[in-house]
Design a protein around this motif. Structure first.
Motif, PDB file in Angstrom:
ATOM      1  N   ASP A 248     -14.251  -7.406  40.116  1.00  0.00           N
ATOM      2  CA  ASP A 248     -15.219  -8.341  39.749  1.00  0.00           C
ATOM      3  C   ASP A 248     -15.498  -8.139  38.259  1.00  0.00           C
ATOM      4  OD1 ASP A 248     -16.671  -6.124  40.202  1.00  0.00           O
ATOM      5  OD2 ASP A 248     -18.467  -7.134  40.740  1.00  0.00           O
ATOM      6  N   THR A 249     -15.127  -6.997  37.854  1.00  0.00           N
ATOM      7  CA  THR A 249     -15.232  -6.350  36.347  1.00  0.00           C
ATOM      8  C   THR A 249     -13.853  -6.167  35.795  1.00  0.00           C
ATOM      9  OG1 THR A 249     -15.235  -4.152  37.016  1.00  0.00           O
ATOM     10  CG2 THR A 249     -17.550  -5.011  36.744  1.00  0.00           C
ATOM     11  N   ALA A 250     -12.849  -6.412  36.449  1.00  0.00           N
ATOM     12  CA  ALA A 250     -11.442  -6.630  35.785  1.00  0.00           C
ATOM     13  C   ALA A 250     -10.787  -7.615  36.684  1.00  0.00           C
ATOM     14  CB  ALA A 250     -10.761  -5.247  35.878  1.00  0.00           C
ATOM     15  N   PHE A 251     -11.141  -9.178  36.309  1.00  0.00           N
ATOM     16  CA  PHE A 251     -10.416 -10.066  37.024  1.00  0.00           C
ATOM     17  C   PHE A 251      -9.265 -10.553  36.641  1.00  0.00           C
ATOM     18  CE2 PHE A 251     -13.999 -11.190  34.562  1.00  0.00           C
ATOM     19  CZ  PHE A 251     -13.477 -12.460  33.835  1.00  0.00           C
ATOM     20  N   TRP A 252      -8.930 -10.163  35.377  1.00  0.00           N
ATOM     21  CA  TRP A 252      -7.489 -10.440  34.892  1.00  0.00           C
ATOM     22  C   TRP A 252      -6.937  -9.292  34.332  1.00  0.00           C
ATOM     23  CZ3 TRP A 252      -7.132 -15.204  31.014  1.00  0.00           C
ATOM     24  CH2 TRP A 252      -7.413 -16.599  31.702  1.00  0.00           C
ATOM     25  N   GLY A 253      -5.680  -9.282  34.725  1.00  0.00           N
ATOM     26  CA  GLY A 253      -5.305  -7.883  34.206  1.00  0.00           C
ATOM     27  C   GLY A 253      -3.728  -7.915  34.023  1.00  0.00           C
ATOM     28  N   ILE A 254      -2.795  -7.165  34.719  1.00  0.00           N
ATOM     29  CA  ILE A 254      -1.442  -7.135  34.397  1.00  0.00           C
ATOM     30  C   ILE A 254      -0.534  -8.525  34.692  1.00  0.00           C
ATOM     31  CG2 ILE A 254      -0.743  -6.321  36.729  1.00  0.00           C
ATOM     32  CD1 ILE A 254       0.750  -4.184  35.448  1.00  0.00           C
ATOM     33  N   TYR A 255      -0.978  -9.166  35.661  1.00  0.00           N
ATOM     34  CA  TYR A 255       0.057 -10.338  35.883  1.00  0.00           C
ATOM     35  C   TYR A 255      -0.453 -11.384  34.736  1.00  0.00           C
ATOM     36  CZ  TYR A 255      -0.326  -8.621  40.767  1.00  0.00           C
ATOM     37  OH  TYR A 255      -0.055  -7.870  41.757  1.00  0.00           O
ATOM     38  N   GLU A 256      -1.702 -11.649  34.316  1.00  0.00           N
ATOM     39  CA  GLU A 256      -1.781 -12.438  33.108  1.00  0.00           C
ATOM     40  C   GLU A 256      -1.101 -12.117  31.984  1.00  0.00           C
ATOM     41  OE1 GLU A 256      -3.381 -15.917  31.984  1.00  0.00           O
ATOM     42  OE2 GLU A 256      -3.617 -15.204  33.962  1.00  0.00           O
ATOM     43  N   ALA A 257      -1.015 -10.680  31.700  1.00  0.00           N
ATOM     44  CA  ALA A 257      -0.144 -10.183  30.655  1.00  0.00           C
ATOM     45  C   ALA A 257       1.398 -10.519  30.764  1.00  0.00           C
ATOM     46  CB  ALA A 257      -0.321  -8.855  30.480  1.00  0.00           C
TER      47      ALA A 257
ATOM     48  N   ALA B 126     -11.018  -7.264  26.753  1.00  0.00           N
ATOM     49  CA  ALA B 126     -11.891  -8.068  26.616  1.00  0.00           C
ATOM     50  C   ALA B 126     -12.426  -8.723  28.018  1.00  0.00           C
ATOM     51  CB  ALA B 126     -11.081  -9.497  26.245  1.00  0.00           C
ATOM     52  N   VAL B 127     -11.702  -8.262  29.272  1.00  0.00           N
ATOM     53  CA  VAL B 127     -12.312  -8.526  30.468  1.00  0.00           C
ATOM     54  C   VAL B 127     -13.090  -7.376  30.963  1.00  0.00           C
ATOM     55  CG1 VAL B 127     -11.388  -8.603  32.875  1.00  0.00           C
ATOM     56  CG2 VAL B 127     -10.147  -9.876  31.492  1.00  0.00           C
TER      57      VAL B 127
ATOM     58  N   ALA C  45     -21.726  -1.363  33.745  1.00  0.00           N
ATOM     59  CA  ALA C  45     -20.917  -0.700  32.645  1.00  0.00           C
ATOM     60  C   ALA C  45     -19.466  -1.290  32.522  1.00  0.00           C
ATOM     61  CB  ALA C  45     -20.719   0.810  32.793  1.00  0.00           C
ATOM     62  N   TRP C  46     -18.761  -0.864  31.657  1.00  0.00           N
ATOM     63  CA  TRP C  46     -17.490  -1.365  31.371  1.00  0.00           C
ATOM     64  C   TRP C  46     -16.727  -1.371  32.846  1.00  0.00           C
ATOM     65  CZ3 TRP C  46     -14.336  -2.659  26.775  1.00  0.00           C
ATOM     66  CH2 TRP C  46     -15.198  -2.640  25.761  1.00  0.00           C
ATOM     67  N   GLY C  47     -15.981  -2.621  33.058  1.00  0.00           N
ATOM     68  CA  GLY C  47     -15.094  -2.465  33.886  1.00  0.00           C
ATOM     69  C   GLY C  47     -13.812  -1.935  33.694  1.00  0.00           C
ATOM     70  N   ALA C  48     -12.845  -1.696  34.647  1.00  0.00           N
ATOM     71  CA  ALA C  48     -11.549  -0.896  34.325  1.00  0.00           C
ATOM     72  C   ALA C  48     -10.560  -1.487  35.248  1.00  0.00           C
ATOM     73  CB  ALA C  48     -11.986   0.479  34.260  1.00  0.00           C
ATOM     74  N   PHE C  49      -9.396  -1.731  34.570  1.00  0.00           N
ATOM     75  CA  PHE C  49      -8.397  -2.169  35.375  1.00  0.00           C
ATOM     76  C   PHE C  49      -7.264  -1.046  35.393  1.00  0.00           C
ATOM     77  CE2 PHE C  49      -4.049  -3.994  35.723  1.00  0.00           C
ATOM     78  CZ  PHE C  49      -4.006  -4.569  36.817  1.00  0.00           C
ATOM     79  N   HIS C  50      -7.063  -0.721  36.721  1.00  0.00           N
ATOM     80  CA  HIS C  50      -6.020   0.380  37.118  1.00  0.00           C
ATOM     81  C   HIS C  50      -4.902  -0.030  37.743  1.00  0.00           C
ATOM     82  CE1 HIS C  50      -8.813   3.189  35.399  1.00  0.00           C
ATOM     83  NE2 HIS C  50      -9.690   2.961  36.032  1.00  0.00           N
ATOM     84  N   PRO C  51      -3.700  -0.202  37.261  1.00  0.00           N
ATOM     85  CA  PRO C  51      -2.890  -0.961  38.151  1.00  0.00           C
ATOM     86  C   PRO C  51      -2.404  -0.118  39.377  1.00  0.00           C
ATOM     87  CG  PRO C  51      -1.719  -0.254  36.034  1.00  0.00           C
ATOM     88  CD  PRO C  51      -3.456   0.014  35.943  1.00  0.00           C
ATOM     89  N   THR C  52      -2.179  -0.629  40.377  1.00  0.00           N
ATOM     90  CA  THR C  52      -1.946  -0.059  41.774  1.00  0.00           C
ATOM     91  C   THR C  52      -0.227   0.005  41.801  1.00  0.00           C
ATOM     92  OG1 THR C  52      -2.228  -2.008  42.787  1.00  0.00           O
ATOM     93  CG2 THR C  52      -3.958  -0.410  42.734  1.00  0.00           C
ATOM     94  N   TRP C  53       0.198   0.531  42.892  1.00  0.00           N
ATOM     95  CA  TRP C  53       1.811   0.496  43.120  1.00  0.00           C
ATOM     96  C   TRP C  53       2.176  -1.121  43.399  1.00  0.00           C
ATOM     97  CZ3 TRP C  53       4.079  -1.787  47.454  1.00  0.00           C
ATOM     98  CH2 TRP C  53       3.277  -1.881  48.592  1.00  0.00           C
ATOM     99  N   VAL C  54       1.033  -1.714  43.847  1.00  0.00           N
ATOM    100  CA  VAL C  54       1.457  -3.240  44.236  1.00  0.00           C
ATOM    101  C   VAL C  54       1.520  -4.024  43.041  1.00  0.00           C
ATOM    102  CG1 VAL C  54       0.269  -5.406  45.005  1.00  0.00           C
ATOM    103  CG2 VAL C  54       0.132  -3.298  46.047  1.00  0.00           C
TER     104      VAL C  54
END
Lengths: 458, 208
Positions: A60-69, A376-377, A389-398
Motif C-alpha cells: 500500500d505504500t509502494a503501489f506503483w513500481g517496476i511494472y509501471e517503469a 514519488a510513490v 513513514a516512507w514506503g519502499a519498493f524492493h523488487p522480488t524475484w517475481v
C-alpha cells in the motif's frame, strides 16, 4: 555520404534473406537462452497471478513500481523505432533503407511487450475488460488504453506496408516448395507484381501512415505521462511531463535501434549494407536527444527546487541527496554524460563505442523511469497527517523475472520474425539504388558520339 | 496542650506519609504523585469563519480540577488502507482546562474524533473519542466544475473523441485502400496473364 555507401550491392536480396536460411548452432543457442528468460518471466507471472501483486514487492505504500517503469520504458523504445523510421522516410534520408525494417519491427515488438505490462501491473487481468466495457472518460488509464491501441494498429500497418513487395519476393522464391509458408506469403503479398499502380498506391499510403504515426506516437507518450502528471502527487504533477516523456522515449528508442541494428549486423554479416555512417548518424541523433533530455531534466529540477513547495521538498531531497541519490547520479553520469562524451569525442566515436554508449542509454533510461515512479510513490502523500513513514519498493524475484523475461522477449521475437521475413527492406533499397543510377545518368555529361572514320562518306 | 496536639498531628502525618505504601517517600526525586486525568470531548461548534469548526475538549484531574497549559492532540479516525488516525492538530488547555482546535473539516456527516493527552511528569496520559456532527463543511472537492469549465470540458471530450475516431478512420481507410488497390491491380494482371495463357495454345492451334 558517398555514392558508394548509398548504392546497395547487387546481392541485397541474398543478404536480406540470409536469416531465412537454416541457422547455425549459435543462433539456436541464443534462442534457447532468451527462451529460458522468457520462461522465467512466465513462471514468475503465474506465481504473481496465484499469490497476488504482493509477491512482486508491491504494497500500500509502494503501489506503483517496476511494472509501471517497464511499461513506460518499453513503449518508449517502441516510439523511438517508429519515429526514426517515419522521420527518415518523410525527410527522404537515403541512408535509412537498410535500418528501417529492423527499427519498424523493433517498434512493434517492444510495443506489444510494453502494452502487456499494463495487464501485469493490473494484478487482476480479468479486470482489463472493465476498461472496455465500462470506461470512465476522465481516467488517464482509459486515454492510455485508446492511445496504445491506436498506436499498435499504426505500428502494425507501418511495418506491413513496406513488407508487401518483399513478401512478394519470398512468394516467388519459395513458389516451388509449397506448404503453409508459401500460402502465407501469397496471402500477405496481395498479388504484388510491382505494377506502376501498385507502386503508386504503396508509396502514397506509406507516406500517409508515416505522417500519421508521428502525432499518434506523440499522443501515446504524452498520455502515458499524463497518467502521472494529472495526479497531485509531488514529483509527478508537472506541466512539462508530456514533452519530457516524448524526448525520453525518442532518446532511449534511438539507442535501442542502434543496439538492434548492431546485433543483427554482426549476426548476419550485414557490414556491407550497414556501415559506420549509419551508426554515426544514429549516434548524432542520440546525442541531440541526450542534450535535450538533460535540458528537460535540469528545467524540471530547477523549477521545482527553486520554489521548494512543502510537498515537493522530501521527494527532491530523496532524489538528489537522499536514499535515491546514488541511483539518480548514476543515471546522470552513466545514462547521459558518458554516452554524450563517447559520441562527442572522435576517438571513441567508433561502432563499438557507439554500441557501448547506446547500452548505457538504454539501461540508464530504464533506471530513470524507475526513479520517476518509485520515489514519488514511496513518499507518503499525506505524511504530515498519517502515522506512517516512507514506503519502499524492493523488487522480488517475481518482478525481476517478469522484467527479464520481457526484455528477452524483444530480441527473441525479432530473431524469429526475421526467420520468416526479410531483414532488409529489399524494395526500398532497390528503389533508392535505381533512383541513384537515374540521377548519375542524368547528371553525367553526354558521352561524345564516336563516328567511325569515313562513315559519313558512305 | 494545644502545642501537644499540633506535635501529635505532625507525627501522624509524617508516619502516614512515610509508611503509606501507596505514596512515594517525601525525599524521593521529582513529584510525589502522577495525578490521573480525564478528557472530555465537548463537541464542535461553527466558528465565525464559514466552513471552519471549533472542536473542544476539557482536561481535568480525576477530582475534576482543570489542568491548564497542557497540549491536547486532536485526530480523526479514517479508513485509508486500514484504520488510521489522521491528525487534525493540537491545542493547549486554558485555565479552565479547555483546549479548542479550529479546523476545516474535509466532509460533512458524522466524524469520530479522538482526543488525547500524552501525559507528563505531573499528569498521567489519557484519551477519549466521540462523534461530532459536521454540517457546515465546505465543498473542498467539486466533481462538477463551474458552468464555463464544465462546458469546455464537455466539448473538449467531444473534440478529442472526434479527433481519435478521425485519426483511426484515416489510418484504417488508408490501409484498406492500399490493400484493396494493390490486391485488385495484381489480381487484374494475373487474370490477364491467365487469359493470355489459355488463349495462346488455341492461337497456335489455329495457326497450325
Amino acid at each position: 555520404m558517398t555514392r558508394d555507401q548509398m548504392s546497395p550491392p547487387a546481392d541485397v536480396r541474398e543478404a536480406a534473406l540470409r536469416p531465412l536460411a537454416s541457422s547455425g548452432r549459435r543462433f539456436w543457442a541464443l534462442v534457447a537462452l532468451l527462451g529460458l528468460f522468457v520462461a522465467w518471466g512466465v513462471v514468475a507471472y503465474i506465481a504473481q497471478l496465484v499469490k497476488g501483486l504482493g509477491v512482486a514487492g508491491y504494497s500500500d505504500t509502494a503501489f506503483w513500481g517496476i511494472y509501471e517503469a517497464n511499461l513506460v520504458a518499453f513503449i518508449g523504445v517502441s516510439y523511438g523505432g517508429a519515429l526514426v523510421s517515419a522521420i527518415l522516410r518523410l525527410t527522404q534520408a537515403r541512408w535509412r533503407a537498410p535500418i528501417t525494417r529492423m527499427a519498424e519491427a523493433m517498434a512493434l515488438f517492444s510495443l506489444l511487450i510494453g502494452a502487456l505490462f499494463a495487464i501485469v501491473h493490473l494484478g487482476r487481468p480479468d479486470r482489463i475488460w472493465r476498461v472496455v466495457l465500462t470506461p470512465h472518460i476522465s481516467s488517464p488509464i482509459v486515454w492510455d488504453f485508446v492511445a496504445v491501441m491506436m498506436y499498435l494498429a499504426a505500428t502494425l500497418i507501418f511495418l506491413y506496408l513496406p513488407l508487401i513487395p518483399d513478401i512478394a519476393v519470398l512468394r516467388d522464391r519459395f513458389r516451388q516448395q509449397g506448404g503453409w509458408r508459401v500460402r502465407l506469403y501469397r496471402l500477405l503479398a496481395l498479388n504484388w507484381h510491382g505494377l506502376p499502380q501498385q507502386r503508386h498506391l504503396l508509396e502514397r499510403s506509406m507516406s500517409t501512415v508515416a505522417i500519421l504515426i508521428i502525432p499518434i506516437a506523440v499522443v501515446v507518450h504524452s498520455v502515458l505521462s499524463w497518467a502521472f502528471a494529472v495526479t497531485g502527487r509531488p514529483g509527478w504533477h508537472s506541466t512539462i511531463f508530456a514533452p519530457y516523456f516524448v524526448v525520453a522515449a525518442l532518446y532511449s528508442g534511438v539507442a535501442l535501434v542502434i543496439l538492434v541494428v548492431a546485433g543483427f549486423r554482426k549476426g548476419y554479416r550485414l557490414e556491407r549494407f550497414i556501415t559506420f555512417t549509419h551508426f554515426k548518424y544514429l549516434a548524432y541523433l542520440m546525442l541531440t536527444l541526450d542534450l535535450l533530455y538533460l535540458y528537460f531534466t535540469f528545467t524540471e529540477l530547477l523549477t521545482e527546487g527553486y520554489v521548494m513547495t512543502e510537498d515537493t521538498v522530501p521527494v527532491l531531497e530523496a532524489l538528489l541527496v537522499g536514499r535515491y541519490a546514488p541511483f539518480f547520479w548514476l543515471f546522470i553520469l552513466a545514462g547521459a554524460i558518458l554516452p554524450l562524451l563517447i559520441v562527442a569525442i572522435p576517438k571513441t566515436r567508433t561502432i563499438p563505442g557507439i554500441v557501448v554508449a547506446s547500452s548505457l542509454v538504454v539501461a540508464g533510461m530504464w533506471l530513470k523511469r524507475l526513479l520517476i515512479v518509485v520515489p514519488a510513490v514511496a513518499h507518503p502523500l499525506i505524511h504530515q497527517v498519517v502515522a506512517g513513514a516512507w514506503g519502499a519498493f524492493h523488487p522480488t524475484w517475481v518482478a525481476i523475472g517478469i522484467t527479464a523475461g520481457a526484455a528477452a522477449a524483444i530480441p527473441l521475437l525479432l530473431m524469429l520474425f526475421f526467420k520468416f521475413f526479410p531483414i532488409l527492406a529489399i524494395y526500398e533499397m532497390e528503389e533508392i539504388a535505381a533512383e541513384q543510377v537515374r540521377y548519375v545518368q542524368a547528371s553525367s555529361p553526354p558521352s561524345p558520339v564516336v563516328v567511325p572514320e569515313g562513315s559519313l562518306t558512305r | 496542650m494545644k502545642r501537644r496536639w499540633l506535635v501529635l498531628s505532625f507525627l501522624v502525618l509524617v508516619v502516614a506519609g512515610i509508611y503509606n505504601p501507596g505514596l512515594e517517600p517525601a525525599f524521593a526525586d521529582g513529584p510525589s504523585t502522577i495525578v490521573s486525568t480525564t478528557l472530555k470531548l465537548d463537541g464542535a461548534t461553527e466558528t465565525h469563519t464559514e466552513g471552519w469548526l471549533a472542536v473542544s475538549a476539557t482536561l481535568t484531574t480525576a477530582e475534576s480540577r482543570p489542568v491548564s497549559g497542557r497540549l491536547v492532540n486532536f485526530a480523526r479516525e479514517v479508513e485509508f488502507f486500514g484504520s488510521r488516525d489522521v491528525s487534525l492538530g493540537t491545542a493547549t488547555t486554558d485555565a479552565t482546562g479547555v483546549a479548542v482546535l479550529i479546523f476545516q473539516p474535509s466532509g460533512n456527516g458524522t466524524q469520530v474524533v479522538k482526543v488525547s493527552f500524552s501525559g507528563d511528569e505531573e499528569y498521567a496520559a489519557t484519551e477519549t473519542s466521540g462523534a461530532i456532527e459536521v454540517v457546515v463543511a465546505p465543498e473542498t472537492f467539486s466533481p462538477e466544475p463551474a458552468a464555463p469549465l464544465a462546458a469546455i470540458r464537455r466539448w473538449l471530450s467531444v473534440g478529442v473523441g472526434i479527433l481519435v475516431v478521425g485519426v483511426c478512420a484515416v489510418l484504417l481507410g488508408v490501409f484498406v485502400i492500399a490493400v484493396y488497390g494493390i490486391w485488385n491491380a495484381g489480381r487484374a494482371l494475373e487474370v490477364e496473364q491467365q487469359i493470355a495463357r489459355q488463349s495462346t495454345p488455341s492461337a497456335v492451334k489455329t495457326s497450325q
